[in-house]
Design a protein around this motif. Structure first.
Motif, mmCIF file in Angstrom:
data_model
loop_
_atom_site.group_PDB
_atom_site.id
_atom_site.type_symbol
_atom_site.label_atom_id
_atom_site.label_comp_id
_atom_site.label_asym_id
_atom_site.label_seq_id
_atom_site.Cartn_x
_atom_site.Cartn_y
_atom_site.Cartn_z
ATOM 1 N N LYS A 151 28.010 29.847 45.898
ATOM 2 C CA LYS A 151 27.128 31.227 44.245
ATOM 3 C C LYS A 151 28.529 31.727 44.256
ATOM 4 O O LYS A 151 28.602 33.482 43.561
ATOM 5 C CB LYS A 151 26.736 31.689 46.288
ATOM 6 C CG LYS A 151 25.341 31.024 46.119
ATOM 7 C CD LYS A 151 24.915 31.743 46.899
ATOM 8 C CE LYS A 151 23.633 31.172 47.515
ATOM 9 N NZ LYS A 151 22.601 31.746 48.573
ATOM 10 N N ALA A 152 30.020 31.459 44.127
ATOM 11 C CA ALA A 152 30.952 32.461 43.231
ATOM 12 C C ALA A 152 30.786 33.065 42.119
ATOM 13 O O ALA A 152 30.016 31.379 42.152
ATOM 14 C CB ALA A 152 32.431 32.363 44.335
ATOM 15 N N ASP A 153 31.504 33.918 41.419
ATOM 16 C CA ASP A 153 31.348 33.717 40.021
ATOM 17 C C ASP A 153 32.398 33.364 39.816
ATOM 18 O O ASP A 153 33.311 33.323 40.514
ATOM 19 C CB ASP A 153 30.894 35.292 39.330
ATOM 20 C CG ASP A 153 32.102 36.537 40.237
ATOM 21 O OD1 ASP A 153 33.438 35.755 40.839
ATOM 22 O OD2 ASP A 153 31.439 37.229 40.339
ATOM 23 N N PHE A 154 32.736 32.508 38.741
ATOM 24 C CA PHE A 154 34.118 32.193 38.140
ATOM 25 C C PHE A 154 34.968 32.288 37.532
ATOM 26 O O PHE A 154 34.095 32.770 36.177
ATOM 27 C CB PHE A 154 34.042 30.729 38.740
ATOM 28 C CG PHE A 154 33.258 29.984 37.480
ATOM 29 C CD1 PHE A 154 31.762 29.546 37.477
ATOM 30 C CD2 PHE A 154 33.423 29.296 36.553
ATOM 31 C CE1 PHE A 154 30.920 29.329 37.097
ATOM 32 C CE2 PHE A 154 33.008 29.417 35.488
ATOM 33 C CZ PHE A 154 31.073 28.091 35.550
ATOM 34 N N ILE A 155 36.082 32.473 36.733
ATOM 35 C CA ILE A 155 37.208 32.430 35.732
ATOM 36 C C ILE A 155 37.012 31.483 34.930
ATOM 37 O O ILE A 155 37.330 30.400 35.932
ATOM 38 C CB ILE A 155 38.020 33.091 35.848
ATOM 39 C CG1 ILE A 155 38.008 34.891 35.904
ATOM 40 C CG2 ILE A 155 38.450 33.428 34.302
ATOM 41 C CD1 ILE A 155 38.843 35.718 37.243
ATOM 42 N N LEU A 156 37.073 30.527 34.069
ATOM 43 C CA LEU A 156 36.597 29.133 33.100
ATOM 44 C C LEU A 156 38.065 29.220 32.388
ATOM 45 O O LEU A 156 38.459 29.894 31.579
ATOM 46 C CB LEU A 156 35.722 29.104 32.227
ATOM 47 C CG LEU A 156 35.845 27.466 32.088
ATOM 48 C CD1 LEU A 156 35.677 26.690 32.676
ATOM 49 C CD2 LEU A 156 34.938 27.351 31.252
ATOM 50 N N LEU A 157 38.926 28.013 32.155
ATOM 51 C CA LEU A 157 39.755 28.479 31.316
ATOM 52 C C LEU A 157 39.664 26.769 31.041
ATOM 53 O O LEU A 157 39.389 26.671 30.355
ATOM 54 C CB LEU A 157 41.353 27.347 32.246
ATOM 55 C CG LEU A 157 42.094 28.622 32.966
ATOM 56 C CD1 LEU A 157 42.097 29.466 33.825
ATOM 57 C CD2 LEU A 157 43.310 27.234 33.925
ATOM 58 N N ASP A 158 39.822 27.857 28.957
ATOM 59 C CA ASP A 158 38.870 27.358 28.445
ATOM 60 C C ASP A 158 39.644 27.730 26.730
ATOM 61 O O ASP A 158 39.950 28.609 26.718
ATOM 62 C CB ASP A 158 38.065 28.398 27.765
ATOM 63 C CG ASP A 158 37.172 27.573 27.036
ATOM 64 O OD1 ASP A 158 36.895 26.948 26.340
ATOM 65 O OD2 ASP A 158 35.633 27.386 26.806
ATOM 66 N N LEU B 270 38.772 15.390 30.102
ATOM 67 C CA LEU B 270 38.043 15.277 28.334
ATOM 68 C C LEU B 270 36.626 17.118 28.204
ATOM 69 O O LEU B 270 36.621 17.621 26.930
ATOM 70 C CB LEU B 270 36.785 15.127 28.749
ATOM 71 C CG LEU B 270 36.894 13.485 28.854
ATOM 72 C CD1 LEU B 270 35.501 12.892 29.418
ATOM 73 C CD2 LEU B 270 37.628 12.781 27.592
ATOM 74 N N GLY B 271 38.077 18.299 28.871
ATOM 75 C CA GLY B 271 37.402 19.886 28.603
ATOM 76 C C GLY B 271 36.330 20.221 29.683
ATOM 77 O O GLY B 271 36.608 19.892 30.848
ATOM 78 N N VAL B 272 36.083 21.257 29.386
ATOM 79 C CA VAL B 272 35.229 21.908 29.860
ATOM 80 C C VAL B 272 33.254 21.290 29.105
ATOM 81 O O VAL B 272 33.181 21.416 28.172
ATOM 82 C CB VAL B 272 35.260 23.233 30.167
ATOM 83 C CG1 VAL B 272 36.110 23.289 31.083
ATOM 84 C CG2 VAL B 272 35.364 23.663 28.719
ATOM 85 N N SER B 273 32.048 21.748 29.596
ATOM 86 C CA SER B 273 30.557 21.267 29.089
ATOM 87 C C SER B 273 30.360 22.377 28.647
ATOM 88 O O SER B 273 30.845 24.436 29.449
ATOM 89 C CB SER B 273 30.039 20.726 30.556
ATOM 90 O OG SER B 273 29.903 21.441 31.651
ATOM 91 N N GLU B 274 29.570 22.540 27.680
ATOM 92 C CA GLU B 274 28.941 23.875 27.672
ATOM 93 C C GLU B 274 28.137 24.980 29.016
ATOM 94 O O GLU B 274 27.658 25.958 29.126
ATOM 95 C CB GLU B 274 27.624 23.948 27.018
ATOM 96 C CG GLU B 274 28.282 23.084 25.102
ATOM 97 C CD GLU B 274 28.648 24.762 24.966
ATOM 98 O OE1 GLU B 274 28.926 25.535 25.431
ATOM 99 O OE2 GLU B 274 30.289 24.308 24.375
#
Lengths: 152, 152
Positions: free
Chosen positions: A65-72, A104-108
């Motif tokens: 349930k944690a919020d997260f920081i995405l490396l993008d 392959l990167g990150v999904s939407e």
């Protein structure tokens, strides 16, 4: 403070000593947990969208349930100083979760759910090199917060 | 094609296997030479400007007469695709020289003499992590130029 990093795949042997170096040095500052999630599948038998969605599901399960920081790659760019201030802010909350995309990167799906998206560079890195860079920046961040000398 | 990378200081043990990994893989594409130049001195007994100037002199001696690309936090940002095209252009010339700053950064002397200044990130990296990132980007660059698959 607890810091969780979620990254799909495994760590290659050639990066192990570098990653271990920062894991060891970060012990002073935080309780660090790195979770390697399962990759979504093989590009030879599946399309990239299906793989990315599977990977995203594995990652979201690991996050809980944690919020997260995405490396993008397409996220917001920050300096090391700004990155340090992000850590400083989240220290009050007691925990911080980072997510790194797979090969392959990150999904939407992940983009939509991330609290914040940050970009390490305009350059594309391997996901495991991104892990190493992230660890070094977290270490650097704590050195900045603590006002300790760090010339490397 | 010959690629020369000049970086002040020594390579830490924890990064050796990662750096060696890319040196080995780059053999297919280029004759790579990494030159570690002498650091300029100790901050406890010298000021940073003197150290930087000494380091710059050591670097310029190692470069000889070649033009060079300087890795500089305040340089121009490029994507991996643009970086690959830079390599592709210099392949015709047969050689390419990269310079990485030392622990204290880069001197104005180097900035003035560089053919081009590129920035890996808004983040500050250790000079040896910059070396690893550069090697991975050169490898990625050749994979892009050769139109070879590279999903990592």
């Amino acid at each position: 403070m607890k810091i969780k990093i979620i990254v799909p795949g495994k760590l290659s042997k050639h990066l192990k000593s570098a990653v271990d170096f920062y894991i060891k040095r970060l012990k002073r500052f935080a309780k660090l947990e790195i979770i390697y999630t399962k990759l979504g599948g093989d590009l030879n038998v599946m399309d990239s969208k299906t793989i990315l969605n599977k990977e995203a599901q594995n990652i979201l399960n690991a996050i809980g349930k944690a919020d997260f920081i995405l490396l993008d790659l397409h996220g917001e760019k920050v300096t090391s100083e700004q990155f340090a201030r992000m850590i400083e802010t989240d220290r009050l909350k007691g925990n911080m979760t980072f997510v790194i995309g797979g090969p392959l990167g990150v999904s939407e799906l992940l983009r939509d759910q991330a609290k914040r998206r940050i970009s390490l560079s305009d350059l594309t890195f391997t996901h495991e090199l991104a892990l190493l860079i992230l660890l070094e920046q977290i270490f650097r961040g704590f050195k900045i917060i603590m006002n300790e000398k760090y010339h490397y």
